[in-house]
Design an enzyme around this catalytic site. Sequence first.
Site, mmCIF file in Angstrom:
data_model
loop_
_atom_site.group_PDB
_atom_site.id
_atom_site.type_symbol
_atom_site.label_atom_id
_atom_site.label_comp_id
_atom_site.label_asym_id
_atom_site.label_seq_id
_atom_site.Cartn_x
_atom_site.Cartn_y
_atom_site.Cartn_z
ATOM 1 N N PHE A 188 0.845 -1.190 0.000
ATOM 2 C CA PHE A 188 0.000 0.000 0.000
ATOM 3 C C PHE A 188 0.884 1.244 0.000
ATOM 4 O O PHE A 188 2.109 1.136 0.030
ATOM 5 C CB PHE A 188 -0.921 -0.012 1.222
ATOM 6 C CG PHE A 188 -1.731 -1.272 1.365
ATOM 7 C CD1 PHE A 188 -2.949 -1.400 0.726
ATOM 8 C CD2 PHE A 188 -1.260 -2.332 2.134
ATOM 9 C CE1 PHE A 188 -3.698 -2.574 0.843
ATOM 10 C CE2 PHE A 188 -1.985 -3.510 2.254
ATOM 11 C CZ PHE A 188 -3.214 -3.627 1.608
ATOM 12 N N ALA A 241 -7.594 -12.589 12.435
ATOM 13 C CA ALA A 241 -7.115 -13.704 13.253
ATOM 14 C C ALA A 241 -6.613 -13.215 14.609
ATOM 15 O O ALA A 241 -6.500 -12.011 14.866
ATOM 16 C CB ALA A 241 -6.004 -14.445 12.520
ATOM 17 N N SER A 282 -6.609 -7.802 -1.222
ATOM 18 C CA SER A 282 -6.147 -7.185 0.026
ATOM 19 C C SER A 282 -6.650 -5.753 0.127
ATOM 20 O O SER A 282 -6.531 -4.977 -0.828
ATOM 21 C CB SER A 282 -4.618 -7.190 0.086
ATOM 22 O OG SER A 282 -4.111 -8.503 0.139
ATOM 23 N N THR A 340 -7.770 -9.700 4.070
ATOM 24 C CA THR A 340 -8.179 -10.393 2.855
ATOM 25 C C THR A 340 -9.697 -10.372 2.747
ATOM 26 O O THR A 340 -10.405 -10.718 3.701
ATOM 27 C CB THR A 340 -7.680 -11.850 2.874
ATOM 28 O OG1 THR A 340 -6.258 -11.850 2.930
ATOM 29 C CG2 THR A 340 -8.139 -12.596 1.632
ATOM 30 N N CYS A 342 -3.686 -4.935 6.939
ATOM 31 C CA CYS A 342 -3.988 -5.648 5.705
ATOM 32 C C CYS A 342 -4.950 -6.799 5.985
ATOM 33 O O CYS A 342 -4.674 -7.661 6.815
ATOM 34 C CB CYS A 342 -2.697 -6.179 5.078
ATOM 35 S SG CYS A 342 -2.960 -7.078 3.532
ATOM 36 N N HIS A 375 1.335 -4.545 7.533
ATOM 37 C CA HIS A 375 1.711 -5.433 8.627
ATOM 38 C C HIS A 375 1.996 -4.578 9.854
ATOM 39 O O HIS A 375 3.120 -4.110 10.065
ATOM 40 C CB HIS A 375 2.942 -6.260 8.251
ATOM 41 C CG HIS A 375 2.738 -7.101 7.036
ATOM 42 N ND1 HIS A 375 3.770 -7.627 6.288
ATOM 43 C CD2 HIS A 375 1.603 -7.518 6.421
ATOM 44 C CE1 HIS A 375 3.292 -8.310 5.277
ATOM 45 N NE2 HIS A 375 1.975 -8.265 5.338
ATOM 46 N N THR A 395 4.333 12.284 7.855
ATOM 47 C CA THR A 395 5.720 12.694 8.062
ATOM 48 C C THR A 395 5.917 13.057 9.521
ATOM 49 O O THR A 395 5.129 13.821 10.093
ATOM 50 C CB THR A 395 6.077 13.897 7.177
ATOM 51 O OG1 THR A 395 5.915 13.533 5.808
ATOM 52 C CG2 THR A 395 7.512 14.335 7.407
#
Length: 202
Positions: free
Chosen positions: A2, A67, A40, A49, A47, A105, A150
Amino acid sequence: MFTGIVTDVGRLVVVEKIDAGLRSRIACSYEPETIDIGASIACSGVCHTVVARGRDGEQAWFEVESAAETLRLTTVAGWKVGDMVNLERSLALGAELGGHLVQGHVDGRAKIIRREEHPDSVYLQFSCAPEFAKFIPKKGSVALDGTSLTVNEADGNTFSVFLIPHTLSVTTWGQRLEGDEVNLEVDMMARYVARLAEFNQE
């Protein structure tokens, strides 16, 4: 992969426990026909699915499953119906990289410890765990709730950012208050450089 450029703000319409963790339905403005099952989508930086998609009348939606590890590391465990989440679909090859490379992640959570309103911006200061703070340099990039930002200042376990009115209006940041926790993903380039430096010291 991304970029941290939010393209929609979704609304949680169903959140239910399943054996694997949570299953959530998110209302969005994306055309469901353009979302592949298995695609995704970053949901507030995490992220996920896509496991289902469809439309209720004029309202489009997609579903994701979270999960146990996701629930442990991120703010997803606190999702509830009515919450708004920043959304970004995965980067297509050849597309403009408007933010920085973001994997979706999430490393952990950061906490807003100070919010100041300015005439043309909002100042936010965060605290995070030391193992993440070392990857967040002044003027570097960081992804917070899926938004590429930033870093203004970094000192010990704290860092700050300024948010412009546009960012506040097209993301969930306008709703964020002192004490809120957000999803944190450090710049992967900083992580790679730090890892290389470890070996160079040996």
